[in-house]
Design an enzyme around this catalytic site. Sequence first.
Site, PDB file in Angstrom:
ATOM      1  N   GLU A   1       0.804  -1.238   0.000  1.00 55.14           N
ATOM      2  CA  GLU A   1       0.000   0.000   0.000  1.00 55.14           C
ATOM      3  C   GLU A   1       0.827   1.274   0.000  1.00 55.14           C
ATOM      4  O   GLU A   1       0.536   2.222   0.726  1.00 55.14           O
ATOM      5  CB  GLU A   1      -0.955  -0.008   1.202  1.00 55.14           C
ATOM      6  CG  GLU A   1      -1.887  -1.207   1.190  1.00 55.14           C
ATOM      7  CD  GLU A   1      -2.889  -1.206   2.351  1.00 55.14           C
ATOM      8  OE1 GLU A   1      -2.733  -0.403   3.287  1.00 55.14           O
ATOM      9  OE2 GLU A   1      -3.839  -2.016   2.287  1.00 55.14           O
TER      10      GLU A   1
ATOM     11  N   ASN B   1       2.172  -5.246  -3.116  1.00 56.95           N
ATOM     12  CA  ASN B   1       0.755  -5.542  -2.865  1.00 56.95           C
ATOM     13  C   ASN B   1       0.000  -4.242  -2.596  1.00 56.95           C
ATOM     14  O   ASN B   1       0.473  -3.385  -1.847  1.00 56.95           O
ATOM     15  CB  ASN B   1       0.684  -6.448  -1.618  1.00 56.95           C
ATOM     16  CG  ASN B   1      -0.663  -7.067  -1.371  1.00 56.95           C
ATOM     17  OD1 ASN B   1      -1.219  -7.733  -2.244  1.00 56.95           O
ATOM     18  ND2 ASN B   1      -1.210  -6.873  -0.169  1.00 56.95           N
TER      19      ASN B   1
ATOM     20  N   HIS C   1     -10.266  -5.836  -2.802  1.00 60.12           N
ATOM     21  CA  HIS C   1     -11.382  -5.608  -1.881  1.00 60.12           C
ATOM     22  C   HIS C   1     -12.443  -4.821  -2.660  1.00 60.12           C
ATOM     23  O   HIS C   1     -12.316  -3.614  -2.846  1.00 60.12           O
ATOM     24  CB  HIS C   1     -10.927  -4.811  -0.657  1.00 60.12           C
ATOM     25  CG  HIS C   1      -9.916  -5.507   0.186  1.00 60.12           C
ATOM     26  ND1 HIS C   1     -10.236  -6.627   0.924  1.00 60.12           N
ATOM     27  CD2 HIS C   1      -8.602  -5.265   0.413  1.00 60.12           C
ATOM     28  CE1 HIS C   1      -9.144  -7.036   1.582  1.00 60.12           C
ATOM     29  NE2 HIS C   1      -8.154  -6.235   1.282  1.00 60.12           N
TER      30      HIS C   1
ATOM     31  N   GLU D   1      -6.249 -10.627  -1.519  1.00 59.05           N
ATOM     32  CA  GLU D   1      -7.116 -10.372  -0.358  1.00 59.05           C
ATOM     33  C   GLU D   1      -8.571 -10.232  -0.801  1.00 59.05           C
ATOM     34  O   GLU D   1      -9.301  -9.356  -0.338  1.00 59.05           O
ATOM     35  CB  GLU D   1      -6.664  -9.088   0.366  1.00 59.05           C
ATOM     36  CG  GLU D   1      -5.218  -9.122   0.811  1.00 59.05           C
ATOM     37  CD  GLU D   1      -4.774  -7.869   1.569  1.00 59.05           C
ATOM     38  OE1 GLU D   1      -5.632  -7.080   2.002  1.00 59.05           O
ATOM     39  OE2 GLU D   1      -3.554  -7.687   1.711  1.00 59.05           O
TER      40      GLU D   1
ATOM     41  N   ASP E   1     -12.295  -9.987  -1.368  1.00 56.70           N
ATOM     42  CA  ASP E   1     -13.633 -10.036  -0.758  1.00 56.70           C
ATOM     43  C   ASP E   1     -14.528  -9.104  -1.560  1.00 56.70           C
ATOM     44  O   ASP E   1     -14.055  -8.136  -2.154  1.00 56.70           O
ATOM     45  CB  ASP E   1     -13.644  -9.733   0.746  1.00 56.70           C
ATOM     46  CG  ASP E   1     -12.855  -8.514   1.165  1.00 56.70           C
ATOM     47  OD1 ASP E   1     -12.753  -7.542   0.387  1.00 56.70           O
ATOM     48  OD2 ASP E   1     -12.340  -8.519   2.304  1.00 56.70           O
TER      49      ASP E   1
HETATM   50  C1  XIL Z   1      -6.693  -6.203   8.008  1.00 57.74           C
HETATM   51  C2  XIL Z   1      -7.081  -7.359   8.904  1.00 57.74           C
HETATM   52  O1  XIL Z   1      -7.987  -8.185   8.208  1.00 57.74           O
HETATM   53  C3  XIL Z   1      -7.709  -6.842  10.181  1.00 57.74           C
HETATM   54  O2  XIL Z   1      -7.896  -7.921  11.102  1.00 57.74           O
HETATM   55  C4  XIL Z   1      -6.826  -5.777  10.832  1.00 57.74           C
HETATM   56  O3  XIL Z   1      -7.505  -5.214  11.922  1.00 57.74           O
HETATM   57  C5  XIL Z   1      -6.468  -4.695   9.835  1.00 57.74           C
HETATM   58  O4  XIL Z   1      -5.862  -5.278   8.690  1.00 57.74           O
HETATM   59  N1  XIL Z   1      -5.124  -4.550   3.445  1.00 57.74           N
HETATM   60  C6  XIL Z   1      -4.159  -5.397   3.945  1.00 57.74           C
HETATM   61  C7  XIL Z   1      -4.494  -6.283   5.093  1.00 57.74           C
HETATM   62  O5  XIL Z   1      -3.076  -5.485   3.373  1.00 57.74           O
HETATM   63  O6  XIL Z   1      -3.369  -6.518   5.916  1.00 57.74           O
HETATM   64  C8  XIL Z   1      -5.615  -5.736   5.906  1.00 57.74           C
HETATM   65  O7  XIL Z   1      -5.961  -6.700   6.905  1.00 57.74           O
HETATM   66  C9  XIL Z   1      -6.813  -5.401   5.027  1.00 57.74           C
HETATM   67  C10 XIL Z   1      -6.430  -4.348   4.015  1.00 57.74           C
END
Ligand code: XIL
Length: 300
Positions: A127, A169, A206, A235, A237
């Site tokens: 990020e 990432n 996401h 990741e 969802d």
């Molecule tokens: C999130 C986790 O799912 C949570 O449990 C935590 O509180 C915050 O982080 N991008 C990422 C992940 O790279 O590490 C994040 O995970 C979600 C967004």
Amino acid sequence: ESTLGAAAQQTGRYFGTAIAAQKLGDSQYTTIANREFDMVTAENEMKIDATEPNRGQFNFTNGDRVYNWAVQNGKRVRGHTLAWHNQQPGWMQQLSGGSLRQAMIDHINGVMNHYKGKIYAWDVVNEAYADGNSGGRRDSNLQRTGNDWIEVAFRTARAADPAAKLCYNDYNIDNWNWAKTQGVYNMVRDFKSRGVPIDCVGLQSHFNSQSPYNSNYRTTIQSFAALGVDVQITELDIQGGSATTYANVVNDCLAVPRCTGITVWGVRDSDSWLGANTVPLLFDSNGNKKAAYTSVLNAL
Ligand code: XIL
């Protein structure tokens, strides 16, 4: 095939999930996770605050719980994440300049050395690009150490564990039309042209109403792959849990040979960082397969 992991393996890919150490005592959770997935990402346990709570004092207790559960059950592990502006321990948040740069290097070396030879791919930098229309870097304490901090992180990582694939990432780099996507694309192109070691790009993916799935996702995956890196969906969802959108994501990955795997960010809706009511995952809060699950399995 009858599970996500086995179905993904038919094309040489993996299908993973995020695992939380504190849920490993929940037998419904571990039963589903063990049956369906063949790649594991620690949801929080390998982050900077978890692994180096005090400068120079590393703690791998929970990271190892997740790692050992995965390997004992025949799964591979993605490492997440070594350099990030979020989930930094307090001591790191207070550093700047040369001491922060050195702390980043020491952190990468400390964590990668512990897991040397054991991790399929590391999210080396997470990020680092700004939201919005600039296409540039996110302002952060790491960015203020100098624009070269990302390549320093990657060079350090390559030396620390030459066997691990090294990934950049990020989120909101899935829509090809967005400035943030182009910013990261230009960085990867530059790294490849100058020999900065990078092997993969992770599209967090996401998806929600603010940043929905777009039909140009396949173009994004193809474009990164054409630079000579693997692409992984890291990741995934989808708020609302659309079965159609899940199938689109899988089909887009399968259309690109260098899209090597997909990870969903949690097992059941009740495990999601977004809250169970957003129903973004493949299993409902009772552990039942959802329509999105069947859609993904059929697409693989
Ligand atoms: C999130 C986790 O799912 C949570 O449990 C935590 O509180 C915050 O982080 N991008 C990422 C992940 O790279 O590490 C994040 O995970 C979600 C967004």
